[in-house]
Design an enzyme around this catalytic site. Structure first.
Site, mmCIF file in Angstrom:
data_model
loop_
_atom_site.group_PDB
_atom_site.id
_atom_site.type_symbol
_atom_site.label_atom_id
_atom_site.label_comp_id
_atom_site.label_asym_id
_atom_site.label_seq_id
_atom_site.Cartn_x
_atom_site.Cartn_y
_atom_site.Cartn_z
ATOM 1 N N HIS A 1 1.798 20.913 14.202
ATOM 2 C CA HIS A 1 2.882 21.283 13.290
ATOM 3 C C HIS A 1 3.966 22.005 14.072
ATOM 4 O O HIS A 1 3.696 22.631 15.099
ATOM 5 C CB HIS A 1 2.349 22.181 12.168
ATOM 6 C CG HIS A 1 3.323 22.419 11.066
ATOM 7 N ND1 HIS A 1 4.190 23.498 11.055
ATOM 8 C CD2 HIS A 1 3.595 21.705 9.943
ATOM 9 C CE1 HIS A 1 4.939 23.434 9.968
ATOM 10 N NE2 HIS A 1 4.603 22.375 9.276
ATOM 11 N N ASP B 1 -0.959 17.397 5.792
ATOM 12 C CA ASP B 1 -1.026 15.941 5.632
ATOM 13 C C ASP B 1 -2.392 15.385 6.009
ATOM 14 O O ASP B 1 -2.755 14.295 5.571
ATOM 15 C CB ASP B 1 0.048 15.268 6.498
ATOM 16 C CG ASP B 1 1.456 15.608 6.044
ATOM 17 O OD1 ASP B 1 1.699 15.546 4.828
ATOM 18 O OD2 ASP B 1 2.298 15.947 6.883
#
Length: 444
Positions: free
Chosen positions: A324, A381
């Site tokens: 991320h 996700d």
């Protein structure tokens, strides 16, 4: 015509190339990222805070991830609302108004949302049923813009109160539009039966989605709670993410809210942003097919290496759902959704699949750390697609659920920017090409 386009493009590449060293020379931040990976500051906000590292003596230090909505940590919010199937509405209130509502305010706000579920007269028949589309993200953009035409109270108004009112309409109506556009799409393109349920005014947003999507309209309390949690986790993520920044940039021109939200949906459609959970699902299905759910840690690690070496499936070299831009040691959203995923997997008899995901994430994180010497973690996700799949939600709707959750964040940042930083956003670029004298056509 195609030949001239291709020939001209190839010829142009020799003359339009921008050397990488020029970015360093002029201190241009690719992707608005600093050299240490931190984001270039583009604004101030009191809506939410994304914490994945800390700065000590001008040096970035990795830290455990935290997400705050209006100063309240997301895990704290969820811990105090276990079993709640309408927490998303409370979080919407918090994000929009900046404080936690009391019981009376929350009930009135829920009623306000419920009253706005209903679509405008003839909207369903004329705009949705009458115009099916194969790509639902593009279709949702169209439907949001169509709502502009049904706005009887000056759709172009950017007054703060008008923007808030229109925003709440979108928060309530987008989930309904998503469900109806999906039903229309499957009827026209997949030859399935057309099932259009009536809206149930007693249901929360999460419950309403499950009610409208299921052929029998039925769902369990656990399913409603977990979908509600997913919406809460996607409600906002600071002003630096691409779709929220897109919304703020568009709205800074003074355009209407519908245009801003439609632009954000277009941004979220991209696989590098909202479409990532579907990419995770496809990669994980291919991985399971390749080595089975019974694979050992060693077999999983070998497959991770193949993926990173561009020797598997799409040959991208990317492990989707791992890493991320801000979170380093952990993504709180992924941890929370992973916990919910385990609960749902046990209920759905899919615990082995959940275990495979956990082991895969563990091996992927370890391999990337070994290769690159950096800390990465599973992001939201990684688990969201598996959760949606276990809820029986079609892949077509994975990114659309992201839209449903994030609309409140887009609206809130739109309003905050109007209140405190009301200027058109106009950054700059540096011209690094050559200067030429014009050459007449006959002399070229």
């Amino acid at each position: 015509m195609a030949d001239i386009i291709e020939r001209s493009f190839q010829k142009a590449l020799n003359q339009t190339n921008i050397e990488n060293q020029l970015y360093n020379k002029y201190s241009v931040k690719k992707g608005l990222r600093n050299e240490d990976g931190t984001g270039v500051l583009i604004g101030l906000t009191r809506i939410s805070d994304v914490v994945g590292y800390r700065m000590e003596n001008h040096k970035k230090i990795d830290d455990y991830g935290r997400l705050y909505y209006r100063g309240y940590e997301i895990r704290d919010i969820l811990e105090h609302n276990k079993g709640n199937h309408c927490l998303f509405e409370e979080v919407c209130f918090l994000i929009l108004f900046g404080y936690l509502p009391d019981k009376k305010e929350l009930e009135e706000f829920k009623e306000t949302i419920i009253k706005r579920y209903e679509l405008p007269a003839h909207f369903l028949e004329r705009s949705i049923l009458g115009f099916p589309a194969s790509n639902l993200m593009n279709k949702l953009q169209q439907e949001v813009l169509m709502l502009y035409n049904y706005d009887q109270d000056n759709p172009d108004s950017i007054d703060i109160h008008d923007t808030l009112e229109k925003g709440i309409h979108l928060i309530a109506k987008i989930p309904v539009i998503v469900c109806y556009t999906y039903a229309t799409k499957t009827y026209h393109y997949d030859e399935s039966s057309l099932v259009i349920h009536h809206l149930d005014p007693s249901l929360s947003i999460a419950q309403q989605i499950l009610h409208l999507l299921r052929p029998d309209g039925q769902f369990t309390s656990t399913e409603a709670e977990i979908l509600d949690t997913a919406l809460v986790l996607h409600a906002d993520h600071g002003g630096g993410n691409n779709s929220t920044f897109t919304s703020v940039v568009i709205s800074s021109t003074g355009t209407d809210l519908y245009s801003s939200v439609a632009g954000s949906i277009g941004s979220l459609k991209g696989p590098k942003h909202g479409g990532a959970n579907l990419a995770v699902c496809k990669q994980m299905k291919a991985a399971i097919q390749e080595i089975s759910l019974e694979a050992s840690d060693k077999e999983i690690r070998n497959l991770v290496r193949r993926i990173l070496d561009k020797d598997f499936n799409d040959h991208s070299g990317l492990i989707y759902g791992i890493g991320h831009a801000v979170y380093t040691l952990s993504d709180p959203r992924a941890e929370i959704l992973g916990e919910k995923c385990k609960k749902l997997a046990l209920e759905k008899n899919r615990y082995k699949e959940y275990q495979f995901y956990r082991l895969f994430a563990k091996e992927a994180v370890a391999e990337i750390e070994e290769r690159k010497g950096i800390n990465v973690c599973p992001n939201v996700d990684f688990y969201s697609g598996l959760v949606y799949d276990m809820l029986g939600i079609p892949e077509d709707l994975y990114t659309l659920l992201f839209v449903i959750g994030r609309t409140v964040g887009w609206v809130s940042h739109n309003i905050e920017t109007k209140l405190y930083a009301d200027r058109i956003i106009r950054p700059a670029t540096k011209y690094v090409g050559n200067i030429h004298n014009y050459i007449k056509l006959e002399d070229r």
